[in-house]
Design an enzyme around this catalytic site. Structure first.
Site, PDB file in Angstrom:
ATOM      1  N   ASP A 133       3.489  -4.039   7.961  1.00  0.00           N
ATOM      2  CA  ASP A 133       2.267  -3.256   7.811  1.00  0.00           C
ATOM      3  C   ASP A 133       1.097  -4.214   8.055  1.00  0.00           C
ATOM      4  OD1 ASP A 133      -0.075  -2.218   6.847  1.00  0.00           O
ATOM      5  OD2 ASP A 133       0.779  -1.416   4.995  1.00  0.00           O
ATOM      6  N   HIS A 192       0.872  -1.185   0.000  1.00  0.00           N
ATOM      7  CA  HIS A 192       0.000   0.000   0.000  1.00  0.00           C
ATOM      8  C   HIS A 192       0.910   1.235   0.000  1.00  0.00           C
ATOM      9  CE1 HIS A 192      -2.757   3.000   1.815  1.00  0.00           C
ATOM     10  NE2 HIS A 192      -3.746   2.194   1.475  1.00  0.00           N
ATOM     11  N   GLN A 209      -4.076  -4.927   7.217  1.00  0.00           N
ATOM     12  CA  GLN A 209      -5.009  -5.978   6.798  1.00  0.00           C
ATOM     13  C   GLN A 209      -4.737  -7.292   7.523  1.00  0.00           C
ATOM     14  OE1 GLN A 209      -7.487  -5.166   4.891  1.00  0.00           O
ATOM     15  NE2 GLN A 209      -6.775  -3.261   3.970  1.00  0.00           N
ATOM     16  N   CYS A 253      -4.801   2.269  -3.671  1.00  0.00           N
ATOM     17  CA  CYS A 253      -3.545   2.802  -3.105  1.00  0.00           C
ATOM     18  C   CYS A 253      -2.425   1.783  -3.230  1.00  0.00           C
ATOM     19  CB  CYS A 253      -3.706   3.221  -1.643  1.00  0.00           C
ATOM     20  SG  CYS A 253      -4.977   4.445  -1.396  1.00  0.00           S
ATOM     21  N   LYS A 272     -10.076  -0.656  10.685  1.00  0.00           N
ATOM     22  CA  LYS A 272     -10.168  -1.854   9.838  1.00  0.00           C
ATOM     23  C   LYS A 272     -10.459  -3.101  10.660  1.00  0.00           C
ATOM     24  CE  LYS A 272      -6.985  -0.079   6.354  1.00  0.00           C
ATOM     25  NZ  LYS A 272      -7.820   0.310   5.227  1.00  0.00           N
TER      26      LYS A 272
HETATM   27  N1  7TS Z   1      -1.589  -0.568   4.667  1.00  0.00           N
HETATM   28  C1  7TS Z   1      -2.497  -1.372   4.110  1.00  0.00           C
HETATM   29  C2  7TS Z   1      -2.106  -2.770   3.706  1.00  0.00           C
HETATM   30  C3  7TS Z   1      -3.796  -0.910   3.928  1.00  0.00           C
HETATM   31  O1  7TS Z   1      -4.708  -1.719   3.388  1.00  0.00           O
HETATM   32  C4  7TS Z   1      -4.141   0.413   4.306  1.00  0.00           C
HETATM   33  C5  7TS Z   1      -5.483   1.000   4.033  1.00  0.00           C
HETATM   34  C6  7TS Z   1      -3.162   1.187   4.924  1.00  0.00           C
HETATM   35  C7  7TS Z   1      -1.886   0.673   5.071  1.00  0.00           C
HETATM   36  C8  7TS Z   1      -3.437   2.548   5.437  1.00  0.00           C
HETATM   37  O2  7TS Z   1      -4.282   2.469   6.556  1.00  0.00           O
HETATM   38  P1  7TS Z   1      -4.847   3.782   7.238  1.00  0.00           P
HETATM   39  O3  7TS Z   1      -5.837   3.274   8.228  1.00  0.00           O
HETATM   40  O4  7TS Z   1      -3.702   4.480   7.864  1.00  0.00           O
HETATM   41  O5  7TS Z   1      -5.467   4.579   6.137  1.00  0.00           O
HETATM   42  N2  7TS Z   1      -6.154   0.389   2.958  1.00  0.00           N
HETATM   43  C9  7TS Z   1      -7.242   0.857   2.325  1.00  0.00           C
HETATM   44  C10 7TS Z   1      -7.836   0.160   1.277  1.00  0.00           C
HETATM   45  O6  7TS Z   1      -7.479  -0.920   0.863  1.00  0.00           O
HETATM   46  N3  7TS Z   1      -8.900   0.864   0.847  1.00  0.00           N
HETATM   47  O7  7TS Z   1      -8.985   1.994   1.555  1.00  0.00           O
HETATM   48  C11 7TS Z   1      -7.962   1.998   2.482  1.00  0.00           C
END
Ligand code: 7TS
Length: 425
Positions: free
Chosen positions: A218, A141, A221, A383, A244
């Site tokens: 990371d 990501h 997920q 992303c 999430k």
């Molecule tokens: N890393 C991964 C693997 C992610 O899926 C996401 C967000 C992030 C980092 C960033 O997370 P945040 O909570 O700091 O924004 N992924 C997604 C997605 O797949 N669709 O919208 C956000």
């Protein structure tokens, strides 16, 4: 609500009815799922972007604001004590959820993005120099790419990339060539948000440490779907987002090994993160507070703590069994569609994410038509532009499942895709 594990050889239809009964029970906990969209019951399949919230989380936040709110760590009064206990109690819950023995190793952040930026900034400040190397993968990501690009540019360091195979797995047999005496950090996702691929973190950690480097995972997920035990994973940093995993937005956690956190510079300066402030210099508070400048998101922490408890109450084994059943059913039904291209590895190697393209229909049109049927999916590059580039596509449609989805949700997705095909021929 620990569901019994499926008996060996249980027929697929038994597993499906058990999964649907499980989801029906769970759905009662989620008020947002009790609504119609486009005149039909909402089918929410955008969980990789953000999950819905159970009453337990909504109530914990409301209770905190109704009864216990004050600023933390500073007031000499009852509400300040309660707010501090709620905030630090939530840290202990999230530490337990991540398998961290020491709650001081859990730093509250705004989410995964800020957790990775914290390390890329505060760790790199001291430990990344000119000519050093950082290993990333093309599965990442943007949150696990851009902070390292910024850090590498500041330090004069070099980025190296682990590539993917045709099914979106990391080409791990190439890792030894990428690890050099100059490698300082390897930063990889636990689970790909665009493909669902689950990466073998423990195996990677051994190789990374043998090369004398550190491993940041990371876990945006990973934490929502897999049992997390940072000690077993063997990584050095693990980043997660509350929203999430059934928690609120604006809160996340960075777990880091204590000696590393202690050696790192602060990330931001301000109140709460200091010990002594003089005119020309200051000294820092102990970890984790050294990294928590300013009034923190106390209600968010409370909500993420409640989410961790909620998921623990459901049980990771039950969650995994449920998601596997729904995912396998989805992959089977999707694969039977004429003119569909599915991305990612087989079900056994992924979490509940399915990226796909239909012939003659743009990914965004698919999402728009599904939305008119009350089925929420995401379309775009997710992303993860390097993943799209790897597969030579600009975008995919993505359905992502969680504990409240069932095979009837998959059926609604398939019906919607049939409509798309009827429209686009
Ligand atoms: N890393 C991964 C693997 C992610 O899926 C996401 C967000 C992030 C980092 C960033 O997370 P945040 O909570 O700091 O924004 N992924 C997604 C997605 O797949 N669709 O919208 C956000």
């Amino acid at each position: 609500m620990n569901a019994p594990a499926a008996p060996a050889g249980a027929r697929a239809s038994d597993r499906r009815s058990r999964a649907n009964a499980f989801a029906a029970r769970v759905r009662r906990d989620f008020p947002a799922l009790q609504q119609e969209v486009g005149g039909k019951p909402l089918v929410y399949l955008d969980n990789a972007a953000s999950t819905q919230k159970p009453d337990a989380v909504i109530d914990a936040i409301a209770h905190y604001y109704r009864h216990d709110h004050a600023n933390v760590h500073r007031g000499m009064h009852e509400l300040a004590r309660r707010a501090t206990e709620a905030y630090e109690g939530a840290r202990r819950k999230v530490a337990r959820f991540l398998g961290a023995a020491d709650p001081a190793e859990v730093v509250w952040t705004r989410g995964t993005t800020e957790a990775i930026n914290l390390v890329a900034s505060a760790w790199s400040h001291t430990f990344l120099g000119e000519g050093d190397e950082i290993v990333l993968s093309t599965q990442e990501h943007h949150s696990n790419l851009v902070p390292w690009q910024l850090a590498a540019a500041r330090a004069g360091a070099r980025l190296r990339y682990l590539e993917l195979d045709d099914e979106g797995r990391l080409l791990l047999d190439r890792l030894p060539e990428l690890l050099s005496p100059r490698t300082r950090m390897v930063a990889l996702s636990h689970v790909s948000n665009a493909l669902g691929t689950v990466n073998p973190v423990a195996e990677i950690a051994k190789q990374v440490h043998a090369a004398g480097a550190l491993l940041l995972v990371d876990g945006a997920q990973g934490a929502p779907h897999l049992p997390i035990d940072v000690a077993t994973l063997g990584c050095d940093f693990y980043a997660a987002s509350g929203h999430k995993m059934c928690g609120p937005t604006g809160i996340g956690a960075l777990w880091g090994r204590r000696e590393l956190l202690e050696q790192m510079e602060p990330y931001q300066g301000g109140g709460e993160m200091i010990s002594v402030v003089e005119r020309e210099y200051s000294t820092w508070a102990e970890v984790p507070h050294k990294f928590e400048a300013g009034t923190p998101n106390v209600a968010g922490a409370v909500g993420m703590g409640a989410a961790a408890d909620y998921l623990t109450g459901i049980g990771h084994a039950a969650l995994a069994e449920h998601e596997r059943t729904v995912l396998e059913y989805a992959l089977d039904r999707l694969a039977a569609i004429d003119g569909i291209r599915l991305f990612g590895p087989p079900a056994a190697e992924r979490c509940g994410v399915v990226s796909f393209l239909l012939d003659h229909a743009h990914a965004h049109d698919v999402a728009t038509i599904l939305d008119a049927d009350g089925v929420a999916v995401r379309a775009g590059h997710h992303c993860a532009q390097l993943v799209m580039k790897h597969f030579g596509v600009p975008a995919t449609s993505r359905a992502s499942f969680y504990l409240y989805n069932d095979t009837e949700d998959v059926d609604r997705l398939i019906e919607g895709l049939d409509r798309v095909k009827a429209i686009f021929g």
